[in-house]
Design an enzyme around this catalytic site. Structure first.
Site, mmCIF file in Angstrom:
data_model
loop_
_atom_site.group_PDB
_atom_site.id
_atom_site.type_symbol
_atom_site.label_atom_id
_atom_site.label_comp_id
_atom_site.label_asym_id
_atom_site.label_seq_id
_atom_site.Cartn_x
_atom_site.Cartn_y
_atom_site.Cartn_z
ATOM 1 C CB CYS A 525 -0.947 -0.031 1.197
ATOM 2 S SG CYS A 525 -0.106 0.003 2.786
ATOM 3 C CD GLN A 526 1.359 6.184 -1.108
ATOM 4 O OE1 GLN A 526 0.531 5.673 -1.853
ATOM 5 N NE2 GLN A 526 2.421 6.827 -1.567
#
Ligand code: FAD
Length: 561
Positions: A525-526
């Site tokens: 994800c980020q």
């Protein structure tokens, strides 16, 4: 005759030793010899004086000779340079710089605290006008005068360590356009390159120009007192002033002449009581080598904290009050860079790789350090309380025991607190289990009920306990690994890893039937938090799923051009 303690150098280590010695002994005669015009001045404050954050010059003078005399009965001789030591006769030779007279003084105990000298790059034109170092108050007087009388619009800072970065910040804050030239590929060498990436982006956003992997080759006097600087890239920059922040070297000339033992890095070698190989001579501060408590190696660490503590400990040893020996250093440091704080403690991953490489060369058995690293980006305090901002934290720990090896953090708020806590944990031989369990103060405006330090411990413990399988970007074999981006469709559309499939976290359970059971699955994800939740879902459903440590943010950092 009274016992005499003579001290060479009157700033951090020298002054600390002098006042501690006086507090322990009213009888001793104590004299400080200081080559410069000031004793006990705030060299750490010099960049901020140039930046006018410290507005009054007198604030840099932490203590004066008359203060030392009145409060501590310590004599300070300014502009008196010690030029030789006769160890047999136990005398030093001193030159009074004003009168040019030379004389000798007898000592019972001698402390060498002459610090380290600022280096300039050994290139043509280095002595030209407009090229400065930042070490003393007179150095900053000349810089201030140059800025004010030469309408400086552009400055070149050579060297991207903490003094270079602090000078860059302070010149920039005065409206001067700053370019930093650094021969390494990164600023702040105590950080790993992917962490330094975030410093680079921040400084570039602030409008500074960074020339990394670049050396200065020559300075040429230009028109109107401007300076032309030739670079190793073949380019040339014209500037109004140059600051050299290219490192320091221990001032060991006196020690060498006196035949005192030096260590492998050219600093004076001392024992745990700051005593040299001459039982009547002690040394402390930037001039000595210290033992790194994690690697066990001798290192130079020119920082004010160790210098002060060593000076104090030398006094204890000189007065013979049986002090506990100096514990060694671990390199805890911090730097403010144009609104960003960057702090670190312990070993970096670069250090560990180098240690492992050397270990393999030197020993037959492989005793290299097995380690893991994690990155997290928690808020500095409760996310719901106004003003919460994320900080980036990298934690390195050994496997399988979880011993903390080092930590680095970058952010705008709360960085110092986390690195100081981890630094203390390292000093106490702590593990990630200690970080997981440590009890820290909490109210929403100060921290979180699960503080970033606890979170770092929890993530690391999950890894060690097999609950959180991880993979690093460099280890992903794109042809054989199924990569899932668990961010939202919107985030995915902006940017993603080319071979990744987008399955947002909230729909991963619905898509579980379409995922390959016979393939390794890497999820990102980020920052790594949402993908960790997804990994837990997949692992519990029998998939070989791994979280890509550091997420997309780290992908960008490790692929910095
Ligand atoms: P010094 O402070 O260098 O003092 C040595 C003194 O000895 C000098 O005044 C010198 O004139 C004198 N001397 C040398 N030879 C002789 C001789 N033969 N006879 C008589 N006198 C002599 N550290 C941090 O931890 N944090 C910071 O934010 C930080 N910022 C800094 C910013 C700048 C611009 C600089 C220059 C340093 C900074 N430091 C910082 C480093 C820190 O200041 C040093 O580590 C610390 O001052 C070392 O103390 P010392 O007593 O060993 O040496």
């Amino acid at each position: 005759m009274k016992k005499r303690l003579l001290i060479i150098g009157g700033v951090a280590a020298g002054a600390s030793c002098a006042v501690r010695a006086r507090r322990l002994s009213e009888d001793m005669e104590i004299i400080i010899f200081e080559r410069g015009e000031y004793v006990s001045f705030a060299n750490c404050g010099l960049p901020y004086y140039v930046g006018k954050k410290i507005k009054e010059r007198r604030k840099l003078l932490v203590a004066t000779p008359s203060y030392f005399n009145k409060r501590f009965k310590i004599e300070v001789r300014l502009e008196h340079e010690v030029i030789a030591i006769d160890r047999n006769k136990k005398i030093i030779s001193v030159k009074d710089q004003k009168s040019n007279q030379e004389y000798t003084e007898y000592y019972d105990a001698l402390l060498l605290a002459p610090g380290a000298k600022a280096m300039k790059p050994p290139v043509g034109g280095i002595e030209n006008e407009g090229i400065f170092i930042v070490k003393t108050i007179p150095d900053t007087d000349i810089i201030m005068e140059w800025i004010e009388t030469h309408t400086v619009k552009h400055a070149l800072v050579i060297g991207g360590g903490f003094i270079g970065c602090e000078m860059a910040e302070n010149l920039h804050s005065r409206g001067i356009k700053v370019r930093i030239i650094e021969m390494l590929d990164q600023l702040m060498p105590q950080f790993d390159p992917e962490m330094a990436f975030f410093i680079h982006s921040h400084l570039r956003q602030q409008g500074m120009i960074l020339s990394l992997g670049t050396r200065v080759m020559e300075f040429i006097q230009g028109e109107n007192k401007r300076i032309r600087v030739k670079l190793s890239t073949g380019g040339e920059v014209t500037t109004d002033m140059v600051i050299c922040a290219t490192g320091v070297k221990p001032e060991t000339e006196l020690a060498k002449m006196a035949g005192l033992q030096l260590g492998p890095h050219g600093g004076i070698q001392v024992n745990g009581y700051m005593q040299t190989d001459d039982p009547n001579i002690w040394a402390a501060g930037d001039v000595v080598e210290s033992i790194n408590i994690i690697s066990g190696q001798r290192v130079l660490l020119p920082l004010a904290g160790p210098a002060n503590r060593q000076g104090r400990l030398a006094a204890d040893s000189i007065i013979r009050i049986n002090p506990a020996p100096f514990r060694g250093i671990q390199g805890t440091s911090i730097c403010g860079i144009a609104g960003l704080t960057a702090a670190s403690t312990g070993l970096s991953e670069k250090n560990i790789k180098l240690l492992n490489l050397n270990q393999k060369k030197e020993a037959e058995a492989d005793n290299s350090i097995q380690y893991e690293k994690i990155y997290l980006q928690p808020y500095n305090h409760a996310g719901y309380y106004p003003g919460a901002v994320p900080l980036l934290l990298k934690l390195i720990f050994s496997k399988p025991d979880g011993k903390i090896l080092g930590a680095q953090s970058i952010g705008t708020e709360g960085v110092d607190k986390r690195i100081d806590i981890i630094s203390m944990a390292i000093q106490k031989n702590g593990t990630v289990y200690d970080l997981e369990q440590t009890e820290l103060c909490y109210a929403p405006q100060y921290g979180s009920a699960k503080d970033p330090v606890n979170l770092a411990g929890m993530i690391a413990v999950n890894i060690l306990q097999g609950l959180h399988p991880v993979i690093h970007w460099k280890d992903i074999d794109k042809n054989n690994v199924f990569i899932i981006d668990v961010r939202t469709e919107r985030e995915f559309a902006i940017e993603h890893i080319p071979s990744a499939v987008n399955i947002p976290l909230h729909s991963i359970r619905d898509k579980i039937g379409s995922l390959p059971k016979n393939k390794e699955i890497a999820l990102y994800c980020q920052s790594g938090q949402r993908s960790y939740y997804a990994v837990r879902i997949l692992c519990q459903n029998g998939f070989n799923a791994k979280n890509v440590i550091g997420g997309y943010d780290l992908f960008q950092a490790v692929n910095e051009k």
